[in-house]
Design a protein around this motif. Sequence first.
Motif, PDB file in Angstrom:
ATOM      1  N   PHE A  11     -15.543  22.302   1.809  1.00  0.00           N
ATOM      2  CA  PHE A  11     -15.704  23.750   1.938  1.00  0.00           C
ATOM      3  C   PHE A  11     -17.104  24.110   1.468  1.00  0.00           C
ATOM      4  O   PHE A  11     -17.646  23.464   0.575  1.00  0.00           O
ATOM      5  N   VAL A  18     -17.835  21.863  -1.752  1.00  0.00           N
ATOM      6  CA  VAL A  18     -16.716  21.308  -2.527  1.00  0.00           C
ATOM      7  C   VAL A  18     -15.967  20.359  -1.607  1.00  0.00           C
ATOM      8  O   VAL A  18     -15.552  20.747  -0.519  1.00  0.00           O
ATOM      9  N   ALA A  20     -12.822  19.154  -1.166  1.00  0.00           N
ATOM     10  CA  ALA A  20     -11.431  19.364  -1.592  1.00  0.00           C
ATOM     11  C   ALA A  20     -10.610  18.107  -1.342  1.00  0.00           C
ATOM     12  O   ALA A  20      -9.696  17.794  -2.102  1.00  0.00           O
ATOM     13  N   PRO A  39      -3.232  18.268 -10.902  1.00  0.00           N
ATOM     14  CA  PRO A  39      -3.606  19.527 -11.549  1.00  0.00           C
ATOM     15  C   PRO A  39      -4.181  20.524 -10.539  1.00  0.00           C
ATOM     16  O   PRO A  39      -4.520  20.153  -9.407  1.00  0.00           O
ATOM     17  N   SER A  40      -4.298  21.761 -10.973  1.00  0.00           N
ATOM     18  CA  SER A  40      -4.842  22.820 -10.138  1.00  0.00           C
ATOM     19  C   SER A  40      -6.221  22.431  -9.596  1.00  0.00           C
ATOM     20  O   SER A  40      -7.055  21.918 -10.330  1.00  0.00           O
ATOM     21  N   GLY A  41      -6.414  22.645  -8.304  1.00  0.00           N
ATOM     22  CA  GLY A  41      -7.727  22.382  -7.711  1.00  0.00           C
ATOM     23  C   GLY A  41      -7.947  20.953  -7.244  1.00  0.00           C
ATOM     24  O   GLY A  41      -9.028  20.615  -6.770  1.00  0.00           O
ATOM     25  N   CYS A  42      -6.930  20.091  -7.334  1.00  0.00           N
ATOM     26  CA  CYS A  42      -7.140  18.671  -6.983  1.00  0.00           C
ATOM     27  C   CYS A  42      -7.085  18.428  -5.479  1.00  0.00           C
ATOM     28  O   CYS A  42      -7.404  17.335  -5.018  1.00  0.00           O
ATOM     29  N   GLY A  43      -6.645  19.432  -4.696  1.00  0.00           N
ATOM     30  CA  GLY A  43      -6.644  19.270  -3.241  1.00  0.00           C
ATOM     31  C   GLY A  43      -5.266  19.167  -2.599  1.00  0.00           C
ATOM     32  O   GLY A  43      -5.165  18.940  -1.390  1.00  0.00           O
ATOM     33  N   LYS A  44      -4.203  19.372  -3.366  1.00  0.00           N
ATOM     34  CA  LYS A  44      -2.830  19.239  -2.844  1.00  0.00           C
ATOM     35  C   LYS A  44      -2.577  20.205  -1.689  1.00  0.00           C
ATOM     36  O   LYS A  44      -2.100  19.813  -0.624  1.00  0.00           O
ATOM     37  N   THR A  45      -2.887  21.485  -1.942  1.00  0.00           N
ATOM     38  CA  THR A  45      -2.629  22.504  -0.926  1.00  0.00           C
ATOM     39  C   THR A  45      -3.469  22.254   0.317  1.00  0.00           C
ATOM     40  O   THR A  45      -3.003  22.428   1.442  1.00  0.00           O
ATOM     41  N   THR A  46      -4.703  21.806   0.114  1.00  0.00           N
ATOM     42  CA  THR A  46      -5.575  21.521   1.249  1.00  0.00           C
ATOM     43  C   THR A  46      -4.963  20.434   2.128  1.00  0.00           C
ATOM     44  O   THR A  46      -4.940  20.556   3.354  1.00  0.00           O
ATOM     45  N   GLU A 161       4.554  24.471  -3.848  1.00  0.00           N
ATOM     46  CA  GLU A 161       4.998  25.005  -5.145  1.00  0.00           C
ATOM     47  C   GLU A 161       6.094  26.059  -4.955  1.00  0.00           C
ATOM     48  O   GLU A 161       5.975  27.173  -5.468  1.00  0.00           O
TER      49      GLU A 161
END
Length: 349
Positions: A11, A18, A20, A39-46, A161
């Motif tokens: 991105f 970044v 992701a 953890p938050s921001g590690c790229g799971k959602t991406t 989540e």
Amino acid sequence: MIEARNTVKAFGQGDHVVRALDDVSITIRKGEFFTLLGPSGCGKTTLLRLIAGFEMPTSGQILLDGADITDLPPNQRPVNTVFQSYALFPHLTVAQNVGFGLEMQGRPRAEVARTTAEMLALVKLEAMANRKTSQLSGGQQQRVALARALAPKPKVLLLDEPLSALDLKLRKEMQVELKRLQIETGITFIFVTHDQEEALTMSDRIGVMSAGKLQQIGSPKDIYTRPVNRFVASFIGETNFLPATPVAGGLKLGCGAVIDTPTDATGPVTLTIRPEQVRITDPTEAGAIPATVTSLVYFGTDTHCHMQLSDGAEVVVRVQSPASGEAGVAMGQQVGLRFLPGAAQVLQD
Ligand code: ATP
């Protein structure tokens, strides 16, 4: 069945790029409950959004049953998503919400009604069919969102989540419920969470992510008992880290004790051992590692005993809390420690 092959997602532009996802490859098997944990921001959602088709990878491919679906729009993929926010239609009834996707697909009215009833039974909401979703509790809304996503019978259900808005008790109930739904429907579930306990209790396999990379993929037991690196070992459960050097017959700790963990390392390594894999023994027992009790933390059924080894290294040992009247270890006591056979792991980094 679902495969991400060398996927990169960047991105931003120029100095503000970044990554992701940084060269992620993963194969998720048909019919499994697979969890992306990190953890938050590690790229799971991406990664989930690439599988859903909401995002295009910067490079790499997404495959379904061996076919490249990277360029296929989301509505043409046999994939559905349950979002954290549920995204229900408040002006529609429960049944109308569940049947919505089927109606959009132009399915016959009788089929919509039959599948809606089937889905409501699956999530145990038959009695609520005619209520507006705004009149439901959080847990009930979550069930409606699940029924709606399952109604078109997708091959893969993505869950981002989905339990995080629920209180602890409801979350535990829904964990059991989700697992039951997955087994009953046989649909592949890809579940995203940052909650390690949720991942351990529900998944067939877990992919642990950090900083856009997959760190380890394995069964919950694999990941817990054989973490490959420091990140995985510390993100999942509690653990001890001890520096060690290879010697004849195993690995030598800083205090001089030798642990018979096999290794082909030639230089210093880090060992990890879980607190419940250490036993407290008499300091005079052969092979016992001498330690001093520095603090005791009571957790109800368990007590965490903090120990100091002769070189100053700390080891936490988890023991069952003694029953009233029973003597446990005391602060300042000199004890011996014994690592259970095979329990200490050598980490890669
Ligand atoms: P969380 O648990 O907080 O949702 P996550 O593991 O799902 O985190 P992602 O949402 O995949 O993480 O984000 C990974 C990284 O990519 C983060 O650094 C995030 O800021 C960045 N990112 C995600 N989406 C975008 C976007 N549309 N534009 C710019 N950066 C983004």
